[in-house]
Scaffold this motif. Structure first.
Motif, PDB file in Angstrom:
ATOM      1  N   TYR A  11       0.826  -1.193   0.000  1.00  0.00           N
ATOM      2  CA  TYR A  11       0.000   0.000   0.000  1.00  0.00           C
ATOM      3  C   TYR A  11       0.870   1.256   0.000  1.00  0.00           C
ATOM      4  N   ASN A  15      -3.485   7.222  -0.646  1.00  0.00           N
ATOM      5  CA  ASN A  15      -4.922   7.417  -0.832  1.00  0.00           C
ATOM      6  C   ASN A  15      -5.654   6.105  -1.083  1.00  0.00           C
ATOM      7  N   GLN A  16      -4.977   4.976  -0.910  1.00  0.00           N
ATOM      8  CA  GLN A  16      -5.596   3.669  -1.120  1.00  0.00           C
ATOM      9  C   GLN A  16      -5.961   3.080   0.237  1.00  0.00           C
ATOM     10  N   CYS A  17      -7.232   2.736   0.380  1.00  0.00           N
ATOM     11  CA  CYS A  17      -7.723   2.172   1.643  1.00  0.00           C
ATOM     12  C   CYS A  17      -7.087   0.808   1.892  1.00  0.00           C
ATOM     13  N   CYS A  20     -10.495  -1.898   1.523  1.00  0.00           N
ATOM     14  CA  CYS A  20     -11.142  -2.095   0.223  1.00  0.00           C
ATOM     15  C   CYS A  20     -10.206  -1.845  -0.963  1.00  0.00           C
ATOM     16  N   LYS A  24      -9.409   6.733  -2.207  1.00  0.00           N
ATOM     17  CA  LYS A  24     -10.352   7.562  -1.445  1.00  0.00           C
ATOM     18  C   LYS A  24      -9.655   8.836  -0.990  1.00  0.00           C
ATOM     19  N   GLY A  27     -11.062   9.687   5.309  1.00  0.00           N
ATOM     20  CA  GLY A  27     -10.929   8.556   6.214  1.00  0.00           C
ATOM     21  C   GLY A  27      -9.959   8.885   7.331  1.00  0.00           C
ATOM     22  N   LEU A  34      -4.224   4.714   4.902  1.00  0.00           N
ATOM     23  CA  LEU A  34      -5.606   5.185   4.944  1.00  0.00           C
ATOM     24  C   LEU A  34      -6.603   4.066   5.248  1.00  0.00           C
ATOM     25  N   LEU A  35      -7.519   4.347   6.135  1.00  0.00           N
ATOM     26  CA  LEU A  35      -8.713   3.531   6.341  1.00  0.00           C
ATOM     27  C   LEU A  35      -9.857   4.449   5.935  1.00  0.00           C
ATOM     28  N   CYS A  36     -10.493   4.171   4.778  1.00  0.00           N
ATOM     29  CA  CYS A  36     -11.501   5.085   4.244  1.00  0.00           C
ATOM     30  C   CYS A  36     -12.711   5.180   5.165  1.00  0.00           C
ATOM     31  N   CYS A  39     -15.168   2.130   4.991  1.00  0.00           N
ATOM     32  CA  CYS A  39     -14.720   0.939   5.726  1.00  0.00           C
ATOM     33  C   CYS A  39     -14.721   1.192   7.229  1.00  0.00           C
ATOM     34  N   TYR A  40     -14.333   2.397   7.635  1.00  0.00           N
ATOM     35  CA  TYR A  40     -14.375   2.753   9.050  1.00  0.00           C
ATOM     36  C   TYR A  40     -15.801   2.601   9.595  1.00  0.00           C
TER      37      TYR A  40
END
Length: 70
Positions: A11, A15-17, A20, A24, A27, A34-36, A39-40
């Motif tokens: 990762y 900007n990539q969750c 998923c 994004k 988040g 990132l945790l968008c 998904c959060y």
């Protein structure tokens, strides 16, 4: 002296969750990843009996392990 080269993470895109893997803009950041928001929200509204709970825990654990070489 043995020096390990810095590991390349799956990762690299900030900007990539981590769950998923979608690009994004919003988040929370966990260990510079990132945790968008979507998904959060799913995690926050998920009970520990939910079938997806273990999936979320495993994805977060996988990312923390790869980030910190735990």
């Amino acid at each position: 002296m043995n020096i390990k080269p810095k590991e390349i993470y799956k990762y690299d895109n900030k900007n990539q969750c981590i769950i998923c893997r979608k690009e994004k803009d919003n988040g929370i950041i966990i260990a510079k990843r990132l945790l968008c928001q979507s998904c959060y929200n799913k995690i926050a509204n998920c009970s520990i009996e939910d079938a997806n709970y273990k999936f979320y825990v495993d994805k977060i654990k996988e990312n923390l392990i790869s980030k910190f070489n735990i």
